[in-house]
Design an enzyme around this catalytic site. Structure first.
Site, mmCIF file in Angstrom:
data_model
loop_
_atom_site.group_PDB
_atom_site.id
_atom_site.type_symbol
_atom_site.label_atom_id
_atom_site.label_comp_id
_atom_site.label_asym_id
_atom_site.label_seq_id
_atom_site.Cartn_x
_atom_site.Cartn_y
_atom_site.Cartn_z
ATOM 1 N N GLU A 52 8.144 2.483 11.912
ATOM 2 C CA GLU A 52 9.269 3.408 11.802
ATOM 3 C C GLU A 52 8.656 4.782 11.605
ATOM 4 O O GLU A 52 8.102 5.076 10.545
ATOM 5 C CB GLU A 52 10.192 3.004 10.641
ATOM 6 C CG GLU A 52 11.558 3.670 10.718
ATOM 7 C CD GLU A 52 11.549 5.077 10.179
ATOM 8 O OE1 GLU A 52 11.581 6.029 11.006
ATOM 9 O OE2 GLU A 52 11.502 5.245 8.966
ATOM 10 N N GLY A 61 1.067 6.125 13.011
ATOM 11 C CA GLY A 61 1.629 4.956 13.686
ATOM 12 C C GLY A 61 0.884 4.610 14.954
ATOM 13 O O GLY A 61 0.676 3.432 15.272
ATOM 14 N N LYS A 76 0.874 -1.177 0.000
ATOM 15 C CA LYS A 76 0.000 0.000 0.000
ATOM 16 C C LYS A 76 0.908 1.222 0.000
ATOM 17 O O LYS A 76 1.310 1.717 1.039
ATOM 18 C CB LYS A 76 -0.924 -0.020 1.216
ATOM 19 C CG LYS A 76 -2.282 0.670 0.996
ATOM 20 C CD LYS A 76 -2.189 2.128 0.562
ATOM 21 C CE LYS A 76 -1.629 3.018 1.644
ATOM 22 N NZ LYS A 76 -1.546 4.477 1.190
ATOM 23 N N CYS A 111 13.089 11.362 7.735
ATOM 24 C CA CYS A 111 12.654 11.130 9.111
ATOM 25 C C CYS A 111 13.795 11.269 10.110
ATOM 26 O O CYS A 111 13.591 11.713 11.244
ATOM 27 C CB CYS A 111 12.002 9.755 9.247
ATOM 28 S SG CYS A 111 13.067 8.379 8.745
ATOM 29 N N GLY A 158 6.051 6.051 8.465
ATOM 30 C CA GLY A 158 5.304 7.281 8.263
ATOM 31 C C GLY A 158 5.216 8.083 9.535
ATOM 32 O O GLY A 158 6.089 8.004 10.404
ATOM 33 N N SER A 159 4.155 8.842 9.666
ATOM 34 C CA SER A 159 4.016 9.775 10.779
ATOM 35 C C SER A 159 3.707 9.053 12.085
ATOM 36 O O SER A 159 3.118 7.970 12.099
ATOM 37 C CB SER A 159 2.903 10.785 10.484
ATOM 38 O OG SER A 159 1.626 10.174 10.596
ATOM 39 N N THR A 160 4.080 9.697 13.182
ATOM 40 C CA THR A 160 3.791 9.140 14.496
ATOM 41 C C THR A 160 2.285 9.093 14.746
ATOM 42 O O THR A 160 1.779 8.158 15.370
ATOM 43 C CB THR A 160 4.505 9.960 15.582
ATOM 44 O OG1 THR A 160 5.918 9.816 15.404
ATOM 45 C CG2 THR A 160 4.145 9.489 16.980
ATOM 46 N N GLU A 173 7.918 17.617 14.396
ATOM 47 C CA GLU A 173 8.587 17.303 13.128
ATOM 48 C C GLU A 173 8.034 18.190 12.015
ATOM 49 O O GLU A 173 6.861 18.103 11.665
ATOM 50 C CB GLU A 173 8.387 15.827 12.779
ATOM 51 C CG GLU A 173 9.188 15.375 11.585
ATOM 52 C CD GLU A 173 9.076 13.877 11.346
ATOM 53 O OE1 GLU A 173 10.086 13.260 10.983
ATOM 54 O OE2 GLU A 173 7.972 13.327 11.523
#
Length: 489
Positions: A257, A240, A183, A291, A235-237, A389
């Site tokens: 990650e 996540g 994806k 990142c 990707g983004s926290t 970030e």
């Protein structure tokens, strides 16, 4: 429709169960050039029905197909055929990245060539891995530890490094005997199409590799599907955390990650001019959209102003231009919403710190998602620009009193992905590395080796990718206690 030089056979279809099939929705996703803001390609858009079909295909291939029980040597041979196919398509991968994400063409070729070479390295890790090993035991004559594939993997990759990140996930999944659903990000899906074509060309069995391209709601539906045994997400926290909660609710495995706000500590022994060149060259890499980017600079207070002046001088020399300009050192950011996000943080920084240079769009570029390299000085570590970030070419300079204060400041973050210390003293570098709470740390700049474990502490993620250790998240361990050594393993 695909960008010039990118020859994807079926951009209007999805790859499910070994076949290229139309998307259930009948819709297409437009791919927008960050350089021109024009449509440069279109791909099929998957909806929830397509996600379920991909899971069903991957589930059938895992539960009833030969792939999980295929001898590792045969899986490795098939994967190496995929790598050979991808080697021939490095120029296409480079052009796809430049067209979709705005990455510099001067960097795209080496980057993607290196990513393909890394896949061969991963195959080598699998060749040396003992999928069944004997251990001593007091409970049985023969104790075996079998490493078995975790099952169906949803591999979800971001838009900044779409090929290397997705290809690594697919590599580890296939080499361990898993089946996989790719994806990709809807902004940068073309690389996943090329990976699917490589799997098809290599003769990977139907359903082992699947591709669905969709937006957030369809992606969330994929993660929630109980047929998915593991999610591998980069990707983004924020995303996540959502994935972790879904996987936790049904005890599905996940590797995450996530984001970072990594610090570079400048010691007194490191020359100011060298630090300025290094930090400017780093924050402009991929327009700051990395990142592990070193976006906080922690410097002794007595050197702060001198370093700010030197970095500003370097930033003013950076050549900003279109991705295909061989002289460009800084291209656009990937999309409009990312540019708007960066501008929001710059405005926030104006209120809480000193804007030294940058902060606006380049005067000579009236189209495209361009932003000047930007430096803030006298930044408070608790401010938003130091804690959140930004994912753009924005650098925060934070003054501290001494080394102890520098380490405390570096650790005062919700993130823990990467870090660096600028010093000529290797002993000091090691000492500081052991005290900074990050998954990676390098002396003198942004240093990463994806042949080694990569991942973060704290809100920067769960688990590791890369190196031989990257195989373990795709495996389950089974202890077998029997009364004699079997004739075959």
């Amino acid at each position: 429709m695909t960008p010039e030089g990118v020859n994807v056979a079926h951009p209007d279809k999805l790859f499910i169960g070994g076949r290229w099939v139309p998307a259930h929705s009948g819709r297409m996703i437009d791919l927008i050039s960050p350089n021109t803001e024009q449509v440069v390609g279109r791909v099929a858009e998957a909806d929830e029905t397509d996600m379920d079909a991909a899971v069903a295909a991957a589930r059938a291939a895992f539960d009833h197909g030969p792939w999980p029980t295929t001898p590792p040597a045969e899986r490795i041979a098939a994967f190496r055929r995929m790598v050979a196919h991808l080697e021939t398509r490095v120029p296409e991968l480079a052009k796809a990245w430049t067209a979709q994400m705005g990455g510099l063409a001067s960097f795209a070729g080496p980057m993607h060539g290196g990513s393909v070479m890394a896949l061969g390295q991963i195959a080598g890790f699998a060749e040396h891995f003992e999928f069944v090993e004997r251990r001593p035991s007091m409970a049985a004559d023969t104790a075996l530890i079998a490493y078995e594939p975790v099952g169906v993997v949803a591999a979800i990759a971001p838009w900044n490094g779409p090929f290397g990140i997705m290809a690594n996930k697919v590599a580890y999944a296939l080499l361990t005997g898993c089946t996989v659903i790719m994806k990709p990000s809807p902004e940068t899906p073309l690389e996943a199409f090329i990976i699917a074509e490589a799997a098809e060309a290599a003769g990977i069995p139907a359903g082992v590799v699947n591709l669905v391209t969709g937006h957030r709601d369809a992606s969330d539906h994929l993660v929630c599907n109980e047929g998915v045994d593991k999610v591998s997400f980069t990707g983004s926290t924020v995303a996540g955390k959502r994935i972790a909660s879904v996987c936790g609710s049904r005890m599905a495995r996940c590797t995450l990650e996530l984001g970072g706000k990594s610090a570079a500590i400048v010691r007194d022994d490191f020359p100011i001019e060298a630090a300025a060149k290094m930090l400017t060259g780093t924050i402009t890499m991929m327009s700051g959209q990395v990142c592990a980017m070193l976006s906080r600079v922690i410097v002794p207070r007595h050197r702060h102003d001198e370093l700010a002046e030197a970095i500003a001088a370097e930033m003013k020399q950076v050549r900003i231009g279109h991705s295909d300009d061989p002289e460009a050192q800084l291209g656009p950011v990937a999309m409009k919403r990312q540019l708007e996000r960066i501008e929001m943080y710059i405005e926030e920084g104006r209120q809480t710190a000193d804007l030294v240079t940058g902060g606006g769009r380049p005067a000579h570029l009236n189209r495209g998602y361009f932003i000047e390299p930007t430096l803030f000085a006298n930044v408070k570590n608790e401010s938003r620009i130091a804690q959140e970030e930004i994912f753009g070419p924005v650098l925060s300079l934070i003054p501290v009193e001494d080394e102890e204060d520098a380490i405390r400041t570096a650790n005062a973050s919700a993130y823990g992905l990467n870090g660096s210390v600028l010093t000529t003293d290797a002993d000091a570098a090691y000492r500081i590395a052991r005290r900074v709470r990050t998954g990676g740390f390098g002396q003198n700049g942004l240093r990463m080796d994806f042949g080694l474990p990569f991942g973060g502490f704290k809100q920067s993620g769960i688990g590791r990718e890369g190196g031989p250790e990257g195989l373990f998240p795709y495996l389950e361990m089974k202890t077998i206690l029997i009364d004699g050594m079997p004739s075959t393993l």
